[in-house]
Design an enzyme around this catalytic site. Structure first.
Site, PDB file in Angstrom:
ATOM      1  N   CYS A 338      43.210  39.789  33.652  1.00  0.00           N
ATOM      2  CA  CYS A 338      44.278  41.341  34.078  1.00  0.00           C
ATOM      3  C   CYS A 338      44.063  42.319  32.774  1.00  0.00           C
ATOM      4  O   CYS A 338      44.022  42.645  32.351  1.00  0.00           O
ATOM      5  CB  CYS A 338      44.971  40.926  34.418  1.00  0.00           C
ATOM      6  SG  CYS A 338      45.894  38.942  33.626  1.00  0.00           S
ATOM      7  N   ARG A 367      39.107  28.081  29.972  1.00  0.00           N
ATOM      8  CA  ARG A 367      39.897  27.674  30.014  1.00  0.00           C
ATOM      9  C   ARG A 367      39.766  26.033  29.780  1.00  0.00           C
ATOM     10  O   ARG A 367      39.396  25.437  29.895  1.00  0.00           O
ATOM     11  CB  ARG A 367      41.444  27.353  30.913  1.00  0.00           C
ATOM     12  CG  ARG A 367      41.393  29.133  31.548  1.00  0.00           C
ATOM     13  CD  ARG A 367      42.778  29.314  32.686  1.00  0.00           C
ATOM     14  NE  ARG A 367      42.596  30.601  33.159  1.00  0.00           N
ATOM     15  CZ  ARG A 367      42.615  30.651  34.105  1.00  0.00           C
ATOM     16  NH1 ARG A 367      43.653  29.755  35.183  1.00  0.00           N
ATOM     17  NH2 ARG A 367      43.016  31.796  34.297  1.00  0.00           N
ATOM     18  N   GLN A 385      36.542  33.838  39.108  1.00  0.00           N
ATOM     19  CA  GLN A 385      37.478  33.715  40.030  1.00  0.00           C
ATOM     20  C   GLN A 385      36.942  35.140  40.858  1.00  0.00           C
ATOM     21  O   GLN A 385      36.571  36.017  40.703  1.00  0.00           O
ATOM     22  CB  GLN A 385      38.622  34.458  39.157  1.00  0.00           C
ATOM     23  CG  GLN A 385      39.363  33.162  38.429  1.00  0.00           C
ATOM     24  CD  GLN A 385      40.379  33.771  37.393  1.00  0.00           C
ATOM     25  OE1 GLN A 385      40.190  34.612  36.290  1.00  0.00           O
ATOM     26  NE2 GLN A 385      41.918  33.196  38.155  1.00  0.00           N
ATOM     27  N   ASP A 387      38.575  37.495  41.496  1.00  0.00           N
ATOM     28  CA  ASP A 387      39.971  38.694  40.712  1.00  0.00           C
ATOM     29  C   ASP A 387      39.911  40.058  40.810  1.00  0.00           C
ATOM     30  O   ASP A 387      38.511  40.018  41.156  1.00  0.00           O
ATOM     31  CB  ASP A 387      39.721  38.037  39.096  1.00  0.00           C
ATOM     32  CG  ASP A 387      41.432  38.186  38.994  1.00  0.00           C
ATOM     33  OD1 ASP A 387      42.602  38.075  39.147  1.00  0.00           O
ATOM     34  OD2 ASP A 387      41.558  38.008  37.239  1.00  0.00           O
ATOM     35  N   HIS A 389      42.970  43.073  40.142  1.00  0.00           N
ATOM     36  CA  HIS A 389      44.159  43.469  40.110  1.00  0.00           C
ATOM     37  C   HIS A 389      44.478  44.697  40.870  1.00  0.00           C
ATOM     38  O   HIS A 389      43.754  46.369  40.366  1.00  0.00           O
ATOM     39  CB  HIS A 389      44.117  43.556  38.251  1.00  0.00           C
ATOM     40  CG  HIS A 389      43.880  42.143  38.180  1.00  0.00           C
ATOM     41  ND1 HIS A 389      43.127  42.005  37.834  1.00  0.00           N
ATOM     42  CD2 HIS A 389      45.396  41.355  38.123  1.00  0.00           C
ATOM     43  CE1 HIS A 389      43.228  40.766  37.214  1.00  0.00           C
ATOM     44  NE2 HIS A 389      45.421  40.037  37.076  1.00  0.00           N
ATOM     45  N   LYS A 473      54.602  33.803  42.333  1.00  0.00           N
ATOM     46  CA  LYS A 473      52.957  33.565  42.794  1.00  0.00           C
ATOM     47  C   LYS A 473      53.718  33.280  44.468  1.00  0.00           C
ATOM     48  O   LYS A 473      54.656  32.843  44.389  1.00  0.00           O
ATOM     49  CB  LYS A 473      52.453  33.041  42.237  1.00  0.00           C
ATOM     50  CG  LYS A 473      51.987  33.375  40.452  1.00  0.00           C
ATOM     51  CD  LYS A 473      51.060  32.028  39.903  1.00  0.00           C
ATOM     52  CE  LYS A 473      51.818  30.476  40.207  1.00  0.00           C
ATOM     53  NZ  LYS A 473      50.782  29.681  39.680  1.00  0.00           N
ATOM     54  N   HIS A 519      48.599  40.564  40.677  1.00  0.00           N
ATOM     55  CA  HIS A 519      46.676  39.778  40.325  1.00  0.00           C
ATOM     56  C   HIS A 519      46.972  39.321  42.204  1.00  0.00           C
ATOM     57  O   HIS A 519      47.374  38.485  42.735  1.00  0.00           O
ATOM     58  CB  HIS A 519      47.422  38.972  39.262  1.00  0.00           C
ATOM     59  CG  HIS A 519      48.142  39.144  38.675  1.00  0.00           C
ATOM     60  ND1 HIS A 519      47.537  38.933  37.651  1.00  0.00           N
ATOM     61  CD2 HIS A 519      49.098  39.577  38.702  1.00  0.00           C
ATOM     62  CE1 HIS A 519      48.132  39.941  36.501  1.00  0.00           C
ATOM     63  NE2 HIS A 519      49.200  40.041  36.764  1.00  0.00           N
TER      64      HIS A 519
END
Length: 615
Positions: A338, A367, A385, A387, A389, A473, A519
């Site tokens: 992000c 991570r 991910q 992912d 945004h 979330k 997100h």
RNA sequence: GCCUUUGUAGCUCAGGGGUAGAGCACUUCCUUGGUAAGGAAGAGGUCCCGGGUUCAAUUCCCGGCAAAGGCUCCA
């Protein structure tokens, strides 16, 4: 004086004052009485042997009721404790509750270590005690007496529990030689416990606090019939066979290397191809919704994460900074996409007419996870991910959110997940220090999620304290083969990062406004998602995902050429086909495993056109 | 990170202070027209890594690393 007892079917029966639930059961049928484990009186689960309080509603609970099962397992925990005390005198006891499948007891056996070698002895002792048909007797005790009892016994854990209890509300339960602090309820006697299995031993911190002493937790399960235990153990074996770590190895999807490092999966050709198919599936779906692909590097200057707040929150518990040799710069491995995407948004002036902007990236992130947390593909240190945004105007949040829900549901449907749970993850009710941003923004974001979930009519559960540090979330949870819950898809509404990155767009009023960020990752991570679909399908993937869509099995070498031609023809039609040219019968058979459409090939098949539909 | 357990052939596992074992898989040859095992021969191991005890350690002890089951954690 009679009391009126209302049964679940609405009928009302009269009993003498002081009658117990067991008396009611006996008056209905002998068989029912033999199976009653506890009773729900005016909505409260109680011992079947306690006198009814007067006029009341009553439901008799048996093994067929979740609460009946819990009662049996709770009583079994006491039985386990009695067995432990008999076998290992001086053991101190923590708590011993029933759980979804069985029960556990946290114990402190002192210097002695309990291992699975002790299980048979414990099981035998429990069985011996159970057969004595010991009753569970309930005693109300004063706080002073309770403290006296456990002080004399030398059990500091129970004393700590008693400290938190109100005088006048403390009860003991005794069966045989074992007395425990307990609010109950319990089964009538131990003979209901016919089959016992100690499942595993593990460490567990006292009161779930990692700063406190680690106790020994024994997990076990009991049943009222031996046959049910046998069936349960078979079911556990079956579940183990679906374990993605085992199936993934068998299917040549991925591997790990000690040299590369724990928690860093290596994708083999078939696994990498599976990832590609999932990625293409998602890209196609996202393109339809107006997403644009972006790409960002795997490292960034530390300052990026100071701005986002990730450094303050996770810096100590992350992979540490990478330093350049000459300039003294500090880079971090990216744990999130992000912040990068925020900078893409900020790369030029944006108009309200441009919004929403949807930046998507199959971004690989790193991570640090504690070594003990790593688990196959489900919990790793490097993962990709799906992912994206979405940067939108405040008035667009709800519509965008609903479109993302559609995307997540599309994924779950495409893979035939029926048993997922949608969880609204909100802030901790008390501790607000864990979160960044203003109260006002949080309220807006939380409300946006609650409204959107309600609007699409989805069944949800609310969990407090599960929000990300920058926003609430909506998480989609599914269970693996062994019943462990994993988070897959997630959607988050975020008013905070746009503020921290000072993101702006020019509105129709020619003034500057702050966008809202969403997100979202419908798969979550490819790694965990693949782990879950492996277990969900036991490796028998839906045809569109399967590594091999057709395997041709010539029954003799005479048909090899025909099979090769057929396979080439299938490939021309974009069907992943291969010919198993191995000569051994066994090889053919093993090749048939996990292939959705095995075909054998001989002269009779040869007469059909090579493009015959796959039966 | 913490607790318990485990680490032997590609896989599943047995073994045990003194030249390392099985089944399946693999290689070669023979056989074979049918849905979980056709026959014969063969190859394959730093017994996780490092220290210690011992005449001798894959085996016993200590320390790492990795894995399994939990706990705590999870952007």
């Amino acid at each position: 004086m009679k009391i009126n007892v209302t049964l679940p079917d609405g009928s009302i029966r009269q009993y003498d004052q002081g009658a117990t639930a067991m008396d009611v059961a006996k008056s209905i049928s002998e068989g029912l009485a033999r199976n009653v484990l506890s009773a729900k009186v005016n909505g409260e689960v109680r011992d079947a042997s306690r006198p009814l309080p007067g006029d009341c509603s009553l439901a008799l609970l048996t093994w067929n009721d979740a609460e009946g099962k819990s009662t049996l397992w709770h009583s079994s925990a006491h039985l386990l404790a009695e067995a432990i005390e008999a076998l290992f005198p001086g053991t101190k006891f923590g708590i011993g509750p029933p759980i979804e499948n069985g029960f556990y007891y946290d114990i402190d056996p002192g210097e002695r270590a309990i291992s699975d070698a002790d299980f048979p002895a414990i099981e035998a002792k429990m069985k011996e005690l159970a057969s004595k048909k010991l009753t569970f007797s309930r005693t109300e005790v004063s706080k002073a007496d309770a403290i006296k009892y456990f002080t004399e016994k030398g059990d500091e854990y129970k004393l700590e529990l008693i400290e938190g209890l109100q005088d006048g509300q403390i009860t003991f339960y005794t069966q045989g030689n074992f007395t425990d602090l307990c609010r109950g309820p319990h089964i009538p006697d131990t003979s209901f416990i016919k089959a016992t299995k100690v499942l595993s031993v593990a460490g567990a911190y006292w009161r779930g606090d990692e700063k406190r002493k680690q106790l020994t937790r024994l997990y076990a399960i009991t049943f009222p019939k031996q046959k049910e235990l046998d069936e349960y153990l078979v079911m556990l074996e079956e579940a183990k066979k679906r374990d993605h770590r085992k199936v993934g190895k068998e299917l040549d999807l991925f591997t790990f290397s000690e040299k590369v490092g724990a928690g860093l999966p290596l994708w083999l050709p078939k696994g990498a191809a599976l990832r590609e198919r999932l990625i293409n599936f998602m890209k196609t779906a996202q393109e339809k919704q107006g997403y644009q692909q972006v790409a960002t590097p795997h490292i960034a200057l530390k300052g990026l994460y100071v701005t986002s707040g990730h450094y303050e929150k996770y810096g100590k518990d992350s992979f540490q900074a990478i330093n350049t040799p000459q300039e003294g710069e500090q880079f971090m491995l990216k744990p999130m996409n992000c912040p990068h995407h925020c900078e893409i948004f900020a790369s030029r002036p944006r108009s309200y007419k441009d919004l929403p902007l949807r930046f998507a990236e199959f971004g690989t992130v790193y991570r640090y996870e504690q070594s003990g947390e790593l688990h196959g593909l489900a919990r790793v240190r490097g993962f990709t991910q799906d992912d994206a945004h979405l940067f939108c105007r405040p008035d667009q949040v709800k519509e965008e959110f609903l479109k993302v829900i559609d995307l997540v549901l599309l994924v779950l449907r495409a893979l035939n997940f029926q048993n997922f749970e949608a969880q609204i993850s909100l802030r901790d009710k008390e501790d607000r220090s864990k979160y960044i941003g203003s109260e006002e923004n949080w309220v807006k974001a939380e409300q946006a999620i609650i409204d959107a979930a309600a609007e699409c009519g989805m069944k949800t559960v609310v969990e407090y304290g599960e929000a990300a540090f920058y926003g609430p979330k909506l998480d989609f949870m599914v269970k693996d083969a062994l019943g462990r819950k994993w988070q897959l898809g997630t959607i988050q509404v975020d008013y905070n990062l746009p503020e921290r990155f000072e993101l702006e767009y020019v509105g129709s009023d020619n003034a500057r406004h702050r966008p809202v960020m969403i997100h979202r990752a419908p798969f979550g991570s490819l790694e965990r998602f693949i782990a879950v679909i492996i277990e969900h399908t036991a490796g028998n993937f839906p045809l569109w995902l399967a590594p091999e869509q057709a395997i041709l099995l010539p029954i003799s070498d005479k048909y090899l050429d025909h099979c090769r031609a057929l396979s080439a023809s299938l490939k021309d039609s974009d069907i992943r086909a291969l010919v198993d040219e191995r000569n051994e019968k066994s090889a053919r058979r093993s090749a048939m495993r996990n292939s959705p459409k095995p075909r054998s090939c001989s002269s009779s098949e040869k007469r059909r056109p090579a493009t015959a539909p796959l039966a």
